[in-house]
Scaffold this motif. Structure first.
Motif, PDB file in Angstrom:
ATOM      1  N   UNK A  85       0.841  -1.206   0.000  1.00  7.57           N
ATOM      2  CA  UNK A  85       0.000   0.000   0.000  1.00  7.57           C
ATOM      3  C   UNK A  85       0.869   1.246   0.000  1.00  7.57           C
ATOM      4  N   UNK A  86       1.903   1.264   0.833  1.00  9.22           N
ATOM      5  CA  UNK A  86       2.811   2.410   0.879  1.00  9.22           C
ATOM      6  C   UNK A  86       3.516   2.576  -0.470  1.00  9.22           C
ATOM      7  N   UNK A  87       3.959   1.481  -1.046  1.00 11.46           N
ATOM      8  CA  UNK A  87       4.635   1.544  -2.343  1.00 11.46           C
ATOM      9  C   UNK A  87       3.723   2.129  -3.412  1.00 11.46           C
ATOM     10  N   UNK A  88       2.464   1.707  -3.428  1.00 11.81           N
ATOM     11  CA  UNK A  88       1.498   2.224  -4.402  1.00 11.81           C
ATOM     12  C   UNK A  88       1.285   3.728  -4.229  1.00 11.81           C
ATOM     13  N   UNK A  89       1.097   4.182  -2.986  1.00  9.55           N
ATOM     14  CA  UNK A  89       0.839   5.598  -2.731  1.00  9.55           C
ATOM     15  C   UNK A  89       2.044   6.460  -3.093  1.00  9.55           C
ATOM     16  N   UNK A  90       3.217   5.997  -2.750  1.00  8.58           N
ATOM     17  CA  UNK A  90       4.434   6.752  -3.090  1.00  8.58           C
ATOM     18  C   UNK A  90       4.614   6.838  -4.605  1.00  8.58           C
ATOM     19  N   UNK A  91       4.324   5.760  -5.296  1.00 15.21           N
ATOM     20  CA  UNK A  91       4.481   5.758  -6.745  1.00 15.21           C
ATOM     21  C   UNK A  91       3.466   6.675  -7.413  1.00 15.21           C
ATOM     22  N   UNK A  92       2.251   6.720  -6.891  1.00 18.68           N
ATOM     23  CA  UNK A  92       1.248   7.640  -7.441  1.00 18.68           C
ATOM     24  C   UNK A  92       1.706   9.090  -7.304  1.00 18.68           C
TER      25      UNK A  92
END
Length: 542
Positions: A84-91
């Motif tokens: 989830x953190x990886x997805x948000x940072x990438x967005x």
């Protein structure tokens, strides 16, 4: 304030919030709302326009909560970690110049008494818990740490399915064999190895005799396939075997001091040979950042593989949108063709499961289509020599609706990705064998239509629905062997032969040559399912 300066860069907080939230906020949105708050210190909200820290408070969508297994987000908030953190940072990386220092999930965006968004009403980040601590996986333990039996089973599952490091962390007491991508054939390999370890015999093709039937029901394939969790399967084996396992040993290893106390209660070595070292446990994907490895592309690819392995289709789709590569490894398929690799160990060294393999096995047509559009390779086998097309036909389906979704996955691969209908896996099985083995009557009917159409166009393929696999079995044999009468009926109605000609004995297998009627009599005898199948076969023999 709506604009702040952090590290000398002016940032619109609304810009960050828009980058985090799904563009189309609908029922299946992962992030439905976001509020970014600027802090001078860890806990103090900032009055001026200069910030030292940005914290994004996000509201998770119901679909994401369901896929993560979250029951409720506490009022104090939960710090986002892992995928989830990886997805948000990438967005944020793709749509903004700045990435917030932390992301905290909260139940709702705080509002003032007048109904406006209130940045001062967000919870203190120091009181937030870890988001992963709220998921079911938090209460699970690695299977290899679940006693001697758990270590042996975990080792065989990882070896048989050729799980990568990001997937090995999912081999826990709460996972299932099916979730990891295992089917009945893979389960057979695992239990045969466990049987040979327990009884201290060689694991070769002659184990179980001509019919491959083990003489110890404790190691039946059904126990592994039907176990609600791998932890419950280990408990079953411990109860049935009393913990008396042959101590694993590798030639050339030095002998070590054994300690029965290390095995837990009611466990003991049955032989005085040397135990092998367990392989290193894998870490979660974001542990790499802690070690200084900040390759976001690699992390994204591993997160995508982990999400598809766990059946988190919506999360996997979101990872594809932010740049995850569906082809985990680059393999020269022209140089490393499946037909040129006779050894299972050679296949394990070269091939591995991709997100497309898992998406097909799970039966998610939307994810399969998205992976295909992103360039996922459809003609790449996994370590067992099975292609995505075969996995789409062989996964579990409890209802007709599940079978229809599974057929849609097959149709996408055939029509949109141009996968050949007659493609064979390493066991020389077509998708018809796989669907019949899994008992998907609806899927079998649709595949039979395709085979009959192909036979009418190409005379040499007219009998392709009666092709035999490595064990000289047709799809009819597999439907009978696993007791799937509806699949058997669909095969016979689609013009599969009820009594195909017996081929010459092959040296490649020790399996006995049987007609469908002979197999039915041996496996089911005079049972209700046996009589029904015998009657059905005899009707088509007249």
């Amino acid at each position: 304030t709506g604009m702040v300066k952090i590290n000398g860069v002016r940032v619109e907080l609304a810009e960050l919030e828009m980058a985090t939230v799904d563009e189309n906020v609908a029922l299946q949105a992962l992030i439905i709302d976001c509020m970014v708050v600027a802090h001078r210190h860890d806990h103090d909200s900032l009055e001026s326009a200069v910030a030292q820290k940005l914290v994004a408070y996000v509201v998770l969508g119901r679909e994401l909560e369901r896929e993560l297994g979250l029951l409720e987000i506490p009022e104090s908030g939960a710090i986002c970690t892992g995928t989830v953190l990886l997805l948000l940072r990438q967005r944020c990386r793709r749509k903004s110049r700045v990435i917030p220092n932390s992301f905290v999930a909260i139940p709702r965006i705080p509002l003032s008494p007048t109904g406006k968004r209130d940045r001062r009403g967000v919870p203190n980040i120091s009181l937030a818990v870890d988001l992963e601590s709220l998921t079911p996986s938090a209460s699970s333990i690695p299977l290899r740490n679940h006693g001697l039996c758990g270590s042996l089973v975990a080792e065989q599952i990882i070896k048989c399915l050729n799980l990568q490091k990001s997937q090995q962390a999912l081999v826990t007491t709460q996972s299932t064999f099916e979730m990891l991508g295992g089917d009945s054939l893979a389960a057979t390999l695992v239990v045969r190895t466990l049987y040979s370890l327990f009884h201290g015999v060689d694991n070769n093709r002659f184990l179980g005799g001509a019919h491959g039937t083990l003489d110890d029901d404790r190691f039946a394939v059904s126990h592994l396939i039907q176990a609600p969790t791998l932890g419950s399967y280990i408990t079953f084996l411990d109860e049935q075997t009393g913990g008396e396992w042959a101590e694993p040993h590798k030639t050339g290893e030095p002998k070590v001091e054994r300690n029965d106390n290390d095995l837990g209660p009611n466990k003991k070595w049955r032989k005085t040979t040397t135990p092998s070292e367990s392989s290193n446990t894998s870490s979660r994907i974001l542990d790499k950042e802690a070690d200084g490895e900040n390759d976001s592309c690699q992390l994204l690819n591993e997160a995508l593989l982990e999400a598809t392995t766990q059946g988190q289709s919506r999360l996997a789709l979101a990872l594809l949108e932010v740049g995850a590569n569906p082809n985990v490894v680059s393999i020269d398929t022209k140089k490393n063709r499946l037909s040129k690799l006779s050894s299972r160990n050679e296949r394990r060294q070269i091939f591995t499961s991709t997100p497309l393999h898992h998406a097909c096995f799970q039966g998610f047509p939307d994810l399969v289509r998205a992976l295909v559009l992103k360039g996922a390779k459809t003609r790449l086998p996994d370590a067992s020599g099975v292609f995505p097309l075969h996995l789409a036909a062989s996964g579990a389906s409890a209802t007709i609706a599940d079978q229809k979704r599974r057929w849609e996955c097959i149709r996408i691969l055939l029509d949109e990705a141009n996968a050949p209908l007659t493609m064979k896996n390493a066991s020389k099985q077509t998708i018809l064998h796989c669907a019949a083995r899994a008992g998907h009557g609806f899927v079998v009917s649709e595949i039979m239509k395709r085979f009959n159409e192909l036979g009418s166009k190409e005379a040499r393929l007219a009998g392709s629905m009666n092709w035999r696999d490595h064990w000289a079995r047709t799809a009819v044999h597999w439907a009978i062997l696993n007791g799937h009468i509806h699949a058997l009926q669909s095969l016979l109605e689609g013009q599969c032969q009820a009594n195909p000609p017996t081929p010459a004995k092959s040296k490649a297998t020790s399996a006995a040559l049987e007609s469908p009627l002979e197999m039915c009599a041996r496996v089911h005898g005079d049972s209700e399912i046996g009589r029904a199948m015998t009657s059905l076969l005899q009707d088509y023999l007249k």
